[in-house]
Write an enzyme that holds these catalytic residues in place. Structure first.
Site, mmCIF file in Angstrom:
data_model
loop_
_atom_site.group_PDB
_atom_site.id
_atom_site.type_symbol
_atom_site.label_atom_id
_atom_site.label_comp_id
_atom_site.label_asym_id
_atom_site.label_seq_id
_atom_site.Cartn_x
_atom_site.Cartn_y
_atom_site.Cartn_z
ATOM 1 N N ASP A 86 0.823 -1.213 0.000
ATOM 2 C CA ASP A 86 0.000 0.000 0.000
ATOM 3 C C ASP A 86 0.859 1.266 0.000
ATOM 4 O OD1 ASP A 86 -2.357 1.388 -0.016
ATOM 5 O OD2 ASP A 86 -2.677 1.262 2.142
HETATM 6 C C1 LIG Z 1 2.048 -7.407 -9.839
HETATM 7 C C2 LIG Z 1 2.847 -6.161 -9.839
HETATM 8 C C3 LIG Z 1 3.780 -5.924 -10.943
HETATM 9 C C4 LIG Z 1 2.704 -5.289 -8.816
HETATM 10 C C5 LIG Z 1 3.516 -4.074 -8.672
HETATM 11 C C6 LIG Z 1 3.061 -3.254 -7.529
HETATM 12 C C7 LIG Z 1 1.760 -2.586 -7.825
HETATM 13 C C8 LIG Z 1 1.667 -1.740 -9.018
HETATM 14 C C9 LIG Z 1 0.764 -2.752 -7.009
HETATM 15 C C10 LIG Z 1 -0.529 -2.089 -7.186
HETATM 16 C C11 LIG Z 1 -1.328 -2.407 -5.966
HETATM 17 C C12 LIG Z 1 -1.954 -1.224 -5.388
HETATM 18 C C13 LIG Z 1 -3.276 -0.897 -5.935
HETATM 19 C C14 LIG Z 1 -1.264 -0.605 -4.394
HETATM 20 C C15 LIG Z 1 -1.803 0.290 -3.439
HETATM 21 O O1 LIG Z 1 -1.253 1.587 -3.477
HETATM 22 P P1 LIG Z 1 -2.322 2.729 -3.597
HETATM 23 O O2 LIG Z 1 -2.434 3.080 -5.051
HETATM 24 O O3 LIG Z 1 -3.588 2.283 -2.941
HETATM 25 O O4 LIG Z 1 -1.666 3.908 -2.799
HETATM 26 P P2 LIG Z 1 -2.405 4.880 -1.770
HETATM 27 O O5 LIG Z 1 -2.753 4.009 -0.580
HETATM 28 O O6 LIG Z 1 -1.348 5.888 -1.466
HETATM 29 O O7 LIG Z 1 -3.604 5.451 -2.463
#
Ligand SMILES: CC(C)=CCC/C(C)=C/CC/C(C)=C/COP(=O)(O)OP(=O)(O)O
Length: 311
Positions: A86
């Site tokens: 996260d």
């Molecule tokens: C499989 C792969 C290549 C993964 C790489 C890592 C990746 C891109 C993960 C995405 C997952 C995600 C939605 C993360 C949360 O951060 P957020 O966007 O919710 O951040 P915030 O909490 O600051 O809003």
């Protein structure tokens, strides 16, 4: 009233090492005395130089030379580590960067995490890549993520699977993913099917409630068709219908969530029943080897009772 000191799970942790190892009975008290851990770097950075520092080749070379840190005991290593990655957007925004760069930096942090988990003897690493609820994000971000998963799956992750002998499993409802990503998920599992190393489990369009619901439907179907009797349903039978069936250690020993949020966000709800939880203030793109070592050492100081007691 319960004093904070004796809460079994701390609201936040400080996983800086104690000067001396803690005895198990001291551990839970120790947790409650900690405050939040260090924060990631502040100020602006050049994303290109930051990302290139973590090139796959560089991390691999480094991985060959490093031995198990002395604070980690191989016999106490968690077999299954799950990670809620996260904070990517906040990481990017705090640096004045586009959200996409936060996800790209997370991709680099994830490669490093997988290599380090393998190096330390973790047998299953599960990552929450995209939740069933993430579709409500702006279309531009969702499209970026789907394309990014495909890009990484065809390049860096393919290399990682081959070079590191990783086994691969994908959890989640694939039918809602773009067809090209569905194909990539199947071909990645196929590519890795004879591998013998650490298992990388990618939860994509996954949620704990989805998993429990699909298991329930499958069981109900079997009952309707006479293949299964209601009185034969028990926890073990139910577990066999979850998507983690087939993974050698289906229940995570340790869950790590970055970014300071203190919740499990519909991740592996059944499987987390007795998982040890660790929360880091750092955003996922900043989560590095030292954090992992601190987290693993913190896990090793926990006393797991699984509902029983030792006194
Ligand atoms: C499989 C792969 C290549 C993964 C790489 C890592 C990746 C891109 C993960 C995405 C997952 C995600 C939605 C993360 C949360 O951060 P957020 O966007 O919710 O951040 P915030 O909490 O600051 O809003």
């Amino acid at each position: 009233m319960l004093s904070l000191q004796y809460l079994p799970i701390p609201p936040t942790i400080n996983i800086r090492f104690a000067n001396k190892p803690l005895m198990p009975h001291e551990a839970s008290k120790h947790w409650a005395q900690q405050s939040r851990i260090r924060h990631g770097p502040t100020g602006s950075i050049n994303p290109n130089s930051y990302l290139s520092k973590l090139s796959l080749a560089g991390v691999s070379e480094c991985a060959d030379q490093v031995e198990l840190p002395e604070e980690l005991k191989p016999e106490l290593m968690p077999k299954h580590v799950a990670v809620i990655m996260d904070g990517n957007r906040r990481w990017a925004k705090s640096r004045g960067l586009p959200v996409q760069l936060g996800h790209r930096a997370a991709g680099q942090a994830l490669k490093q995490l997988a290599l380090n988990c393998k190096k330390f003897g973790v047998q299953v690493l599960t990552i929450f890549a995209f939740s069933s609820e993430n579709w409500v994000r702006p279309k531009e971000e969702v499209d970026f993520l789907m394309n990014f998963f495909e890009e990484v799956g065809k390049s860096d992750f393919k290399k990682l699977i081959l070079q590191e002998d990783l086994r691969v499993s994908i959890l989640g409802n694939r039918s809602q993913l773009p067809e090209s990503l569905q194909n990539l998920a199947s071909s990645s599992e196929e590519l890795a099917k004879s591998n013998k190393g650490m298992r990388l489990v990618v939860a994509c369009n996954y949620s704990g409630r989805y998993d429990i619901t699909q298991a329930t439907k499958n069981i109900a179907d079997k009952v309707r068709n006479g293949v299964l009797q209601v009185e034969d349903i028990n926890e073990s039978v139910f577990e066999q219908h979850l998507q983690t069936n087939g993974i050698e250690f289906p229940n995570p020993d340790l869950l790590i969530r970055t970014s300071g949020e203190l919740r499990v966000s519909n991740f592996m709800l059944w499987q987390l029943a007795y998982t040890e939880l660790l929360f880091f203030d750092k955003m996922f793109p900043d989560f590095d080897e030292a954090d992992l070592v601190e987290g693993l050492a913190a896990f090793q100081r926990r006393q797991r009772r699984f509902g029983g007691h030792k006194y």
